[in-house]
Design an enzyme around this catalytic site. Structure first.
Site, PDB file in Angstrom:
ATOM      1  CG  ASN A  47      -1.847  -1.173   1.245  1.00 14.99           C
ATOM      2  OD1 ASN A  47      -2.293  -1.634   0.207  1.00 14.99           O
ATOM      3  ND2 ASN A  47      -2.139  -1.679   2.440  1.00 14.99           N
ATOM      4  CG  HIS A 133     -10.003  -2.025   8.207  1.00 15.54           C
ATOM      5  ND1 HIS A 133      -9.391  -2.012   9.435  1.00 15.54           N
ATOM      6  CD2 HIS A 133      -9.123  -2.622   7.346  1.00 15.54           C
ATOM      7  CE1 HIS A 133      -8.193  -2.568   9.332  1.00 15.54           C
ATOM      8  NE2 HIS A 133      -8.004  -2.935   8.078  1.00 15.54           N
ATOM      9  CD  GLU A 176     -12.640   0.673   4.720  1.00 13.55           C
ATOM     10  OE1 GLU A 176     -11.988   0.700   3.661  1.00 13.55           O
ATOM     11  OE2 GLU A 176     -12.885  -0.379   5.317  1.00 13.55           O
ATOM     12  CB  SER A 180      -9.154  -1.369   2.447  1.00 13.99           C
ATOM     13  OG  SER A 180     -10.064  -2.266   3.048  1.00 13.99           O
ATOM     14  CG  ASP A 205     -10.493   4.194   7.852  1.00 16.63           C
ATOM     15  OD1 ASP A 205      -9.578   4.572   7.101  1.00 16.63           O
ATOM     16  OD2 ASP A 205     -10.453   3.115   8.488  1.00 16.63           O
ATOM     17  CG  HIS A 208      -6.680   1.882   1.554  1.00 12.52           C
ATOM     18  ND1 HIS A 208      -5.582   1.117   1.247  1.00 12.52           N
ATOM     19  CD2 HIS A 208      -7.273   1.283   2.614  1.00 12.52           C
ATOM     20  CE1 HIS A 208      -5.533   0.083   2.059  1.00 12.52           C
ATOM     21  NE2 HIS A 208      -6.543   0.156   2.899  1.00 12.52           N
ATOM     22  CE  LYS A 237      -3.384   0.451   5.209  1.00 11.55           C
ATOM     23  NZ  LYS A 237      -4.711   0.321   5.788  1.00 11.55           N
TER      24      LYS A 237
END
Ligand SMILES: *Cc1c(COP(=O)(O)O)cnc(C)c1O
Length: 399
Positions: A47, A133, A176, A180, A205, A208, A237
């Protein structure tokens, strides 16, 4: 009889379901090219999207602070004191996120678990995307809040649940931003509206998206022009360092360093880790970051075009996380194994990381891949097409 004998039985059960995990050995930094179990392979499993993790300035920043502030933090920051490197990093994060304050956690897992546990209790309700997640799920559980799970990225379903849910002391919507394992996006504008109209807090969140998406890599909330009450991002990441943060109001941050148990009851991250993350943030928001994001977006476009040529359906709004859906777990793991033998390191992702029946290969693109490395992955996939497409119908016997 050994009291731990049951463990071998459980491991055997995992094995028989194709779910036993193992760690592959790598040597050296997370670069586009990697030695995996002794095989030279192109790395699609990291990542480190901007390819920053082996940037010499990160190591330099760590070395300087190791000399000045030593290795270990000694205790939590509430006990042993608040080191300069941590304070400076948090100031930089708050500036990056345009929030009044920020708090640095040892990891994103700890940030999510500690924040949700601090903000919610059994009298409260949390509304959570079904693909969120594990750290979000665990935080909701630890809070012992009433959990309402809405269909993936489905604001209409969320609205329904918000209207139907029994009254609660506090309500929180959590999602998120860039998911992810699917690489798709949450409908943040709609979620923000729903949060406002239902008197709920919004927590996003950006694990990513941070460093990659939005203006200067500030994330998808910034791209949408919304300011979630609680903003989480990771530094391990795209930033290529380690740790994570919560950004928000000064009272939120003060509340968290009082109440988030994963902050209070753990030794602070090493100062060198804070310094590394700080330098990564500077690089990611400077000219190098801009260059790398532009390169990464070209790769995203190229790779998705290549997949379309292999008849793999690709989303209209593609990202640097590319799931290749296989379905059956063993087949996904076999494909991953075959890819590695062809010099392509792309992990098979299976339950419980993703729902049953949706095992996949997950390709993470890095800015530091070369176009010819992407081409090699696509051509390896073309050779293995039989493993991720339904088998063609048997040839017809009638002429
Ligand atoms: C990776 C990840 C985390 C955890 O972050 P770490 O710093 O790796 O612990 C949290 N949320 C999401 C969505 C993630 O992908």
């Amino acid at each position: 009889m050994n009291p731990l004998d049951w463990i071998d039985q459980e491991l055997a059960d995992l094995e028989s379901q194709g779910l036993r995990r193992r760690m592959r050995n790598v040597v050296g930094p997370q670069r586009a090219l990697l030695r995996v179990d002794g095989i030279e392979a192109i790395n699609f499993s990291s990542n480190s999207y901007l390819g920053l993790s082996d940037h010499p300035e990160l190591a330099e920043a760590a070395r300087a602070v190791l000399t000045e502030e030593g290795a270990g933090a000694g205790a939590s920051r509430l006990i042993a004191g608040n080191q300069l490197a941590h304070r400076q990093l948090e100031t930089a994060i708050a500036r990056f996120k345009s929030t009044p304050a920020a708090l640095f956690f040892n990891s994103g897992y700890q940030a999510n678990v500690g924040t949700l546990q601090a903000l919610l209790g059994p009298e409260d309700a949390v509304f959570s995307d079904t693909l969120n997640h594990a750290s979000i799920i665990d935080g909701c559980r630890l809070a012992r809040a009433q959990v309402h799970v809405y269909r993936h990225a489905d604001a209409t379903h969320l609205a329904e649940l918000l209207s139907k849910a029994p009254p609660a002391r506090r309500r929180l919507i959590v999602t998120e931003s860039l998911f992810s394992m699917d690489g798709d996006r949450a409908p943040l504008t709609e979620l923000a509206k729903l949060a406002r109209s239902h008197g709920a807090m919004l927590m996003v969140d950006e694990a990513h998206a941070t460093g990659v998406l939005g203006p200067d890599g500030r994330g998808l909330a910034a791209a949408a022009g919304i300011v979630p009450d609680i903003q989480m991002g990771t530094l391990g990441k795209a930033m290529g360092a380690a740790g994570a943060y919560i950004a928000g109001s000064t009272s939120l941050i003060e509340f968290l360093f009082n109440k988030a148990r994963s902050f209070v009851f753990t030794t602070a991250p090493p100062a060198a880790m804070a310094a590394t993350a700080h330098r990564a943030l500077d690089l990611a928001t400077g000219p190098l970051g801009r260059e790398r994001r532009a390169q990464l977006m070209l790769h995203v476009k190229h790779f998705h075009e290549g997949l379309r040529n292999l008849d793999v359906p690709t989303p209209s709004d593609p990202s640097h996380i590319i799931p290749l859906l296989v379905g059956e777990t063993r087949r996904a793991m076999l494909l991953s194994e075959r890819l590695l033998r062809a010099g392509i390191f792309a992990h098979g992702i299976r339950p419980p990381t993703v729902p049953e029946g949706t095992s996949r290969i997950r390709f993470s693109l890095m800015a530091t891949h070369t176009t010819s490395q992407l081409e090699r992955a696509l051509s390896a996939l073309a050779d293995l097409k039989v493993l991720f497409r339904p088998l063609p119908a048997p040839p017809s016997t009638t002429p």
